[in-house]
Write a protein that holds these residues in place. Structure first.
Motif, PDB file in Angstrom:
ATOM      1  N   VAL A 111       0.845  -1.198   0.000  1.00  0.00           N
ATOM      2  CA  VAL A 111       0.000   0.000   0.000  1.00  0.00           C
ATOM      3  C   VAL A 111       0.879   1.246   0.000  1.00  0.00           C
ATOM      4  O   VAL A 111       0.614   2.215  -0.718  1.00  0.00           O
ATOM      5  CB  VAL A 111      -0.960  -0.012   1.216  1.00  0.00           C
ATOM      6  CG1 VAL A 111      -1.684   1.311   1.351  1.00  0.00           C
ATOM      7  CG2 VAL A 111      -1.943  -1.166   1.093  1.00  0.00           C
ATOM      8  N   HIS A 112       1.938   1.216   0.781  1.00  0.00           N
ATOM      9  CA  HIS A 112       2.855   2.357   0.855  1.00  0.00           C
ATOM     10  C   HIS A 112       3.460   2.659  -0.516  1.00  0.00           C
ATOM     11  O   HIS A 112       3.544   3.814  -0.933  1.00  0.00           O
ATOM     12  CB  HIS A 112       3.953   2.072   1.887  1.00  0.00           C
ATOM     13  CG  HIS A 112       4.950   3.160   2.012  1.00  0.00           C
ATOM     14  ND1 HIS A 112       4.666   4.353   2.644  1.00  0.00           N
ATOM     15  CD2 HIS A 112       6.222   3.258   1.571  1.00  0.00           C
ATOM     16  CE1 HIS A 112       5.726   5.131   2.594  1.00  0.00           C
ATOM     17  NE2 HIS A 112       6.695   4.482   1.952  1.00  0.00           N
ATOM     18  N   LYS A 113       3.869   1.625  -1.242  1.00  0.00           N
ATOM     19  CA  LYS A 113       4.469   1.814  -2.569  1.00  0.00           C
ATOM     20  C   LYS A 113       3.448   2.335  -3.583  1.00  0.00           C
ATOM     21  O   LYS A 113       3.771   3.139  -4.444  1.00  0.00           O
ATOM     22  CB  LYS A 113       5.103   0.509  -3.068  1.00  0.00           C
ATOM     23  CG  LYS A 113       6.375   0.159  -2.348  1.00  0.00           C
ATOM     24  CD  LYS A 113       7.435   1.189  -2.647  1.00  0.00           C
ATOM     25  CE  LYS A 113       8.716   0.909  -1.917  1.00  0.00           C
ATOM     26  NZ  LYS A 113       9.688   1.990  -2.084  1.00  0.00           N
ATOM     27  N   VAL A 114       2.208   1.880  -3.481  1.00  0.00           N
ATOM     28  CA  VAL A 114       1.163   2.385  -4.379  1.00  0.00           C
ATOM     29  C   VAL A 114       0.952   3.880  -4.127  1.00  0.00           C
ATOM     30  O   VAL A 114       0.842   4.663  -5.071  1.00  0.00           O
ATOM     31  CB  VAL A 114      -0.154   1.601  -4.209  1.00  0.00           C
ATOM     32  CG1 VAL A 114      -1.267   2.241  -5.022  1.00  0.00           C
ATOM     33  CG2 VAL A 114       0.023   0.149  -4.633  1.00  0.00           C
ATOM     34  N   LEU A 115       0.934   4.272  -2.867  1.00  0.00           N
ATOM     35  CA  LEU A 115       0.788   5.701  -2.538  1.00  0.00           C
ATOM     36  C   LEU A 115       1.955   6.510  -3.101  1.00  0.00           C
ATOM     37  O   LEU A 115       1.756   7.608  -3.643  1.00  0.00           O
ATOM     38  CB  LEU A 115       0.696   5.897  -1.025  1.00  0.00           C
ATOM     39  CG  LEU A 115      -0.574   5.383  -0.366  1.00  0.00           C
ATOM     40  CD1 LEU A 115      -0.452   5.452   1.155  1.00  0.00           C
ATOM     41  CD2 LEU A 115      -1.783   6.161  -0.837  1.00  0.00           C
ATOM     42  N   GLU A 116       3.167   5.980  -3.002  1.00  0.00           N
ATOM     43  CA  GLU A 116       4.335   6.660  -3.564  1.00  0.00           C
ATOM     44  C   GLU A 116       4.205   6.812  -5.080  1.00  0.00           C
ATOM     45  O   GLU A 116       4.535   7.858  -5.634  1.00  0.00           O
ATOM     46  CB  GLU A 116       5.614   5.888  -3.241  1.00  0.00           C
ATOM     47  CG  GLU A 116       6.094   6.024  -1.832  1.00  0.00           C
ATOM     48  CD  GLU A 116       7.399   5.264  -1.614  1.00  0.00           C
ATOM     49  OE1 GLU A 116       8.194   5.091  -2.560  1.00  0.00           O
ATOM     50  OE2 GLU A 116       7.614   4.826  -0.467  1.00  0.00           O
ATOM     51  N   LEU A 117       3.731   5.763  -5.748  1.00  0.00           N
ATOM     52  CA  LEU A 117       3.582   5.815  -7.203  1.00  0.00           C
ATOM     53  C   LEU A 117       2.548   6.852  -7.610  1.00  0.00           C
ATOM     54  O   LEU A 117       2.776   7.638  -8.530  1.00  0.00           O
ATOM     55  CB  LEU A 117       3.210   4.428  -7.751  1.00  0.00           C
ATOM     56  CG  LEU A 117       3.007   4.329  -9.263  1.00  0.00           C
ATOM     57  CD1 LEU A 117       4.247   4.771 -10.027  1.00  0.00           C
ATOM     58  CD2 LEU A 117       2.637   2.895  -9.639  1.00  0.00           C
ATOM     59  N   VAL A 118       1.417   6.882  -6.931  1.00  0.00           N
ATOM     60  CA  VAL A 118       0.387   7.882  -7.236  1.00  0.00           C
ATOM     61  C   VAL A 118       0.942   9.284  -7.019  1.00  0.00           C
ATOM     62  O   VAL A 118       0.750  10.178  -7.853  1.00  0.00           O
ATOM     63  CB  VAL A 118      -0.886   7.650  -6.383  1.00  0.00           C
ATOM     64  CG1 VAL A 118      -1.852   8.818  -6.526  1.00  0.00           C
ATOM     65  CG2 VAL A 118      -1.551   6.345  -6.772  1.00  0.00           C
ATOM     66  N   VAL A 177      -5.755   7.109  -5.957  1.00  0.00           N
ATOM     67  CA  VAL A 177      -5.247   6.148  -4.975  1.00  0.00           C
ATOM     68  C   VAL A 177      -6.092   4.882  -4.974  1.00  0.00           C
ATOM     69  O   VAL A 177      -5.559   3.767  -5.065  1.00  0.00           O
ATOM     70  CB  VAL A 177      -5.199   6.780  -3.564  1.00  0.00           C
ATOM     71  CG1 VAL A 177      -4.853   5.728  -2.523  1.00  0.00           C
ATOM     72  CG2 VAL A 177      -4.206   7.921  -3.526  1.00  0.00           C
ATOM     73  N   LEU A 178      -7.403   5.006  -4.901  1.00  0.00           N
ATOM     74  CA  LEU A 178      -8.255   3.824  -4.836  1.00  0.00           C
ATOM     75  C   LEU A 178      -8.157   2.974  -6.102  1.00  0.00           C
ATOM     76  O   LEU A 178      -8.095   1.747  -6.040  1.00  0.00           O
ATOM     77  CB  LEU A 178      -9.706   4.216  -4.570  1.00  0.00           C
ATOM     78  CG  LEU A 178      -9.991   4.776  -3.184  1.00  0.00           C
ATOM     79  CD1 LEU A 178     -11.447   5.201  -3.087  1.00  0.00           C
ATOM     80  CD2 LEU A 178      -9.656   3.759  -2.118  1.00  0.00           C
ATOM     81  N   GLY A 179      -8.139   3.628  -7.242  1.00  0.00           N
ATOM     82  CA  GLY A 179      -8.019   2.894  -8.492  1.00  0.00           C
ATOM     83  C   GLY A 179      -6.708   2.146  -8.597  1.00  0.00           C
ATOM     84  O   GLY A 179      -6.666   0.977  -8.984  1.00  0.00           O
ATOM     85  N   MET A 180      -5.642   2.806  -8.221  1.00  0.00           N
ATOM     86  CA  MET A 180      -4.327   2.179  -8.289  1.00  0.00           C
ATOM     87  C   MET A 180      -4.196   1.036  -7.278  1.00  0.00           C
ATOM     88  O   MET A 180      -3.520   0.051  -7.539  1.00  0.00           O
ATOM     89  CB  MET A 180      -3.235   3.217  -8.074  1.00  0.00           C
ATOM     90  CG  MET A 180      -3.146   4.219  -9.216  1.00  0.00           C
ATOM     91  SD  MET A 180      -2.545   3.499 -10.744  1.00  0.00           S
ATOM     92  CE  MET A 180      -0.794   3.548 -10.401  1.00  0.00           C
ATOM     93  N   MET A 181      -4.857   1.173  -6.134  1.00  0.00           N
ATOM     94  CA  MET A 181      -4.847   0.083  -5.151  1.00  0.00           C
ATOM     95  C   MET A 181      -5.482  -1.168  -5.758  1.00  0.00           C
ATOM     96  O   MET A 181      -4.990  -2.281  -5.574  1.00  0.00           O
ATOM     97  CB  MET A 181      -5.613   0.457  -3.884  1.00  0.00           C
ATOM     98  CG  MET A 181      -4.988   1.519  -3.059  1.00  0.00           C
ATOM     99  SD  MET A 181      -3.581   0.906  -2.177  1.00  0.00           S
ATOM    100  CE  MET A 181      -3.197   2.338  -1.206  1.00  0.00           C
ATOM    101  N   SER A 182      -6.574  -0.982  -6.497  1.00  0.00           N
ATOM    102  CA  SER A 182      -7.266  -2.132  -7.079  1.00  0.00           C
ATOM    103  C   SER A 182      -6.421  -2.829  -8.139  1.00  0.00           C
ATOM    104  O   SER A 182      -6.579  -4.013  -8.381  1.00  0.00           O
ATOM    105  CB  SER A 182      -8.611  -1.710  -7.659  1.00  0.00           C
ATOM    106  OG  SER A 182      -8.429  -0.897  -8.794  1.00  0.00           O
ATOM    107  N   VAL A 183      -5.512  -2.108  -8.755  1.00  0.00           N
ATOM    108  CA  VAL A 183      -4.659  -2.701  -9.781  1.00  0.00           C
ATOM    109  C   VAL A 183      -3.381  -3.285  -9.184  1.00  0.00           C
ATOM    110  O   VAL A 183      -3.024  -4.424  -9.446  1.00  0.00           O
ATOM    111  CB  VAL A 183      -4.300  -1.651 -10.867  1.00  0.00           C
ATOM    112  CG1 VAL A 183      -3.258  -2.187 -11.820  1.00  0.00           C
ATOM    113  CG2 VAL A 183      -5.545  -1.230 -11.642  1.00  0.00           C
TER     114      VAL A 183
END
Length: 130
Positions: free
Chosen positions: A15-22, A46-52
């Motif tokens: 989750v932390h890495k997804v937040l960094e990417l966004v 953020v939510l969309g990227m989390m789902s992917v």
């Protein structure tokens, strides 16, 4: 300018890495869209990227579409980010052996387990298969 690329990944992002990417993608003007199987997401959501990115399994492919003047920079930044994110973490047992190998071994040994262990293993296999 629009660019499309396919990225192969071997594991999901935390989750932390997804937040960094966004957060990284928010610095660019280009529109960024990521798609995995039937799930598509705005790269700046953020939510969309989390789902992917939090549900990636070994061998999954992410299709990235970038539209804008700085699309070259975005593609380069995403590739660098994913390469660095993958290098940071040591491979766990599941990544080293491959989920399919482990699933086959679990399925083959179900008959030798106690009822409680068998129930947990069957539950795991049901939730990890697509």
């Amino acid at each position: 300018m629009e660019q499309q690329e396919t990225i192969s990944l071997f594991k999901s992002l935390s989750v932390h890495k997804v937040l960094e990417l966004v957060h990284l993608l928010e610095h660019y003007e280009s529109d960024v869209f990521m798609e995995k199987k039937n799930t598509a997401a705005n790269g700046k959501s953020v939510l969309g990227m989390m789902s992917v990115f939090t549900t990636i399994r070994i061998g999954d492919k992410i299709h990235m579409r970038v539209k804008g003047e700085d699309s070259d920079k975005v593609c380069s930044a995403v590739h660098s980010f994913l390469q660095d994110a993958g290098a940071e973490e040591v491979l766990g047992y599941w990544e080293e052996e491959g989920v399919e190998t482990v699933e086959k071994a679990m399925t083959a040994s179900l008959n030798h387990w106690s009822p409680d262990v068998r129930y947990v293993a069957k539950s795991y296999l049901k939730t990890t298969r697509h």
